[in-house]
Structure formats: structure tokens, C-alpha cells
Design an enzyme around this catalytic site. Structure first.
Site, PDB file in Angstrom:
ATOM      1  N   ASP A  31       0.840  -1.143  -0.083  1.00 43.74           N
ATOM      2  CA  ASP A  31       0.064   0.088  -0.043  1.00 43.74           C
ATOM      3  C   ASP A  31       1.013   1.132   0.063  1.00 43.74           C
ATOM      4  O   ASP A  31       0.155   2.283  -0.070  1.00 43.74           O
ATOM      5  CB  ASP A  31      -1.252   0.054   0.961  1.00 43.74           C
ATOM      6  N   SER A  32       2.131   0.908  -0.170  1.00 48.87           N
ATOM      7  CA  SER A  32       3.201   2.296  -0.169  1.00 48.87           C
ATOM      8  C   SER A  32       2.975   2.772  -1.601  1.00 48.87           C
ATOM      9  O   SER A  32       3.247   3.856  -1.717  1.00 48.87           O
ATOM     10  CB  SER A  32       4.887   1.673  -0.311  1.00 48.87           C
ATOM     11  N   LYS A  96      -1.222  -9.428   3.157  1.00 47.88           N
ATOM     12  CA  LYS A  96      -0.261  -8.797   4.449  1.00 47.88           C
ATOM     13  C   LYS A  96      -1.097  -8.089   5.194  1.00 47.88           C
ATOM     14  O   LYS A  96      -1.901  -7.198   4.705  1.00 47.88           O
ATOM     15  CB  LYS A  96       0.878  -8.282   3.713  1.00 47.88           C
ATOM     16  N   GLU A 162       9.619  -3.735  10.271  1.00 49.39           N
ATOM     17  CA  GLU A 162       9.863  -2.447   9.613  1.00 49.39           C
ATOM     18  C   GLU A 162      10.411  -1.706  10.780  1.00 49.39           C
ATOM     19  O   GLU A 162       9.993  -1.382  11.667  1.00 49.39           O
ATOM     20  CB  GLU A 162       8.589  -1.933   8.991  1.00 49.39           C
TER      21      GLU A 162
HETATM   22  O1  KIV Z   1       3.429  -1.022   1.371  1.00 49.53           O
HETATM   23  C1  KIV Z   1       4.730  -1.565   1.560  1.00 49.53           C
HETATM   24  O2  KIV Z   1       5.600  -1.275   0.669  1.00 49.53           O
HETATM   25  C2  KIV Z   1       5.361  -2.110   2.688  1.00 49.53           C
HETATM   26  C3  KIV Z   1       6.655  -2.635   2.880  1.00 49.53           C
HETATM   27  C4  KIV Z   1       7.417  -1.399   3.113  1.00 49.53           C
HETATM   28  C5  KIV Z   1       7.081  -3.947   3.516  1.00 49.53           C
HETATM   29  O3  KIV Z   1       4.428  -2.767   3.530  1.00 49.53           O
END
Ligand code: KIV
Length: 245
Positions: A31-32, A96, A162
Site C-alpha cells: 500500500d506504499s 499482508k 519494519e
Molecule cells: O507497503 C509496503 O511497501 C510495505 C513494505 C514497506 C513492507 O508494506
């Protein structure tokens, strides 16, 4: 696994295809994408519709890697199993879930339905108040360890750590039975993950200390687009080789 797990984010068909062909083990539809693709301020600003849209594109591009997709934070309040099913039907192999107040109920419901869940503890951007290293003192380190153990007990098959100190990540990797995948968690985790746009230099934003930037694609793209502009203005493009006669 005979080597460290290599995980990388991708949010669309071409980058997923490149990451898969380069041999990463896990492609994460993170979700980044809120920050690096959509120009939003927070990952909490993306919902199921957006995650599903990007997950479908990524799944079209991946042949070999495992595809894991982030469950948006709102999904924890609603019917999380229904949402997880939609993501699996789109072609993802696992979802996730970031640690948050009621996440274990969602993890339990989703795992009980036979869907693989990856956990995420330490800095959890969906609910974080401050973006800083977590678990620096004994009490917060214990809290993160307890959250990871609870996610493992509830059925997670792996867990992202993280932004935690290396020593805590090392201890967690020793104690947990499931693999740890670190981002800003040092070298002792069972695997590593990075945000694609950060490691390719496709960002204007200041990247965190834990990012290794392997190439400056922003500069390469700006230079190519500049050359195209010059060629159009000067009449060098299109040339005879780009023209139907
Ligand atoms: O959303 C994302 O990219 C993540 C990573 C930083 C693990 O959760």
C-alpha cells in the site's frame, strides 16, 4: 529456503514482470503505492478498490514469484475475509496485514479460510503517529516481540519487521518459527524487502536511511524525455526510419 528471501514491491504490470524475471521470490503489492505511485500522503488513504486494481495488474505480470498484497486498513473494520477472498480471486497468493488494534480477529478469520497471511510489525505506516525507529527501549521491544508472537500463533506464515534495531530483529528472527523479512531491520532477518521506487531512484522524496538506491532512474528518464523534446523541436524526430513511405 536455501537463501535469504528476496521481496520487492511492484504496483503495475511492467514492473511486476521485470521483478519476476529478475528472480525475486516475493512481489509485494504494497500500500506504499499511495505514496510512490498515487502521490498521496498516507497509506491509509488507499482502500480495497485501489489495492484490487493494482493487484490485478501485478498478477498479470508475474509468472514465478509469490504475489502478496497489502490489506488496506479499512478492511480491518469491515468483512476482512470477503476482502481477502477478492484479492486471492484476483490472482494473489497471500495477503499482508499490518499490526493494528483488531488485526488478530482478521488474521484468524482469513487463516481459518485457508488463505495465507503475512504479518507486519514494528513501524506500521497504516496507523503510525510518528515515522521513526520502533522498539528502541525494552518495553516497546517486548511489545513488538509479543505482537509478532501473537501473529505467528494466529497463523501468519511470515512476518515483516519494519524499522526496528538490528539487535531486536536478530532476537526476533531467533525466537520466531516463521521467517522474518526486514525493511530497516538489519541483516539478520530471513529476508529483505524494499520499495521498488526507492531502490530505483524514482522518487523526489527523501528516502529513509535503510534504503539502498541502486540506480537513478529519475535522472535517466528526465534525460531521455529531454532528448525527445529537443528532437521534436529540432525536427530530428521522426526520422525516415520511423516513417511509413
Ligand atoms: O507497503 C509496503 O511497501 C510495505 C513494505 C514497506 C513492507 O508494506
Amino acid at each position: 529456503m536455501d537463501h535469504k528471501i528476496v521481496m520487492l514491491t511492484a504496483y503495475d504490470y511492467p514492473t511486476a514482470r521485470i521483478a519476476d524475471r529478475a528472480g525475486v521470490d516475493i512481489v509485494l503489492v504494497g500500500d506504499s503505492l499511495a505514496n510512490v505511485v498515487l502521490g498521496l500522503d498516507a497509506t491509509s488513504q488507499v482502500g480495497m478498490d485501489v489495492m484490487l486494481h493494482h493487484a490485478k495488474a501485478v498478477c498479470r505480470g508475474v509468472e514465478s514469484a509469490m504475489v502478496v498484497v497489502d490489506m488496506p486498513v479499512d478492511a480491518m473494520q469491515g468483512d476482512s475475509l470477503k476482502d481477502a477472498r477478492k484479492l486471492i480471486e484476483a490472482g494473489c497468493d497471500a495477503v499482508k496485514i499490518e499490526w493494528s488494534a483488531h488485526c488478530l480477529e482478521a488474521v484468524k478469520a482469513i487463516c481459518s479460510a485457508g488463505i495465507a497471511v503475512m504479518g507486519h510489525v514494528g513501524l506500521t505506516p497504516q496507523t503510525a503517529q510518528e515515522f521513526k525507529v520502533q522498539g528502541r527501549d525494552a518495553a516497546s521491544a517486548k511489545l513488538i516481540m509479543d505482537q509478532a508472537l501473537a501473529m505467528q500463533e494466529t497463523g501468519c506464515f511470515a512476518i515483516v519487521l519494519e524499522c526496528v534495531p538490528e539487535m531486536l530483529a536478530q532476537e526476533m528472527t531467533r525466537i520466531l518459527k516463521i521467517p522474518t523479512i526486514g525493511i530497516g531491520a538489519g541483516k539478520f532477518c530471513d529476508g529483505q524487502v524494499l520499495v521498488l521506487h526507492d531502490m530505483l531512484g524514482l522518487n523526489d522524496r527523501k528516502v529513509p536511511k535503510f534504503v539502498k538506491q541502486y540506480v537513478d532512474l529519475s535522472a535517466a528518464m528526465a534525460s531521455a524525455i529531454g532528448s525527445y523534446k529537443e528532437d521534436v523541436i529540432s525536427g530530428k524526430f521522426p526520422g525516415p526510419e520511423h516513417t511509413f513511405h
